[in-house]
Design an enzyme around this catalytic site. Structure first.
Site: not given
Length: 141
Positions: A51, A85-87
């Protein structure tokens, strides 16, 4: 693969359009504002190596496009933000991890998507008329 490839393709097609269209009244070709993460500038002790590397690719790709204006200036910047965020919800919900990250910011909490959006609006405004290639770090200090 998605992190860097999607930005590459977005820039590729934006640049194609910029070169095909008349100049903006300001004399510029156009504006590209990419989004990445502060983890594109630093590593992270975890399993996030891929990432971080992909976000680092976005940072350098954006800088490279900014210095290759193809005959007319264009604005190519990026916001580097990490926020709720949802992540990132599972990370934020883990109290120990959240508190560790919060301790690294002056504000003591994570930012919001609105914080990043406001910075992107700034980069697309006349107030940023002499700004290009800049990784604008939105990290609460």
């Amino acid at each position: 693969k998605v992190n860097s490839r999607s930005v590459f393709l977005g820039c590729k097609y934006a640049l194609r359009q910029f070169l095909a269209q008349p100049l903006h009244p300001s004399g510029h070709r156009g504006w590209i504002i990419n989004t990445a993460s502060m983890l594109g500038l630093v590593g992270l002790k975890s399993s996030a190596g891929a990432y971080c590397a992909s976000k680092g690719a976005v940072v350098l790709l954006t800088k490279q496009i900014a210095v290759d204006p193809r005959g007319s200036p264009m604005f190519v910047d990026h916001v580097l933000a990490d926020f709720r965020t949802p992540m990132t919800a599972p990370i934020y919900e883990d109290e120990e991890t959240r508190d560790g990250i919060n301790a690294l910011t002056l504000w003591g909490d994570w930012g919001s998507a609105d914080d990043a959006a406001k910075c992107a609006v700034f980069l697309a405004s006349d107030d940023a008329a002499y700004v290009t290639g800049v990784p604008l770090l939105i990290d609460g200090g």
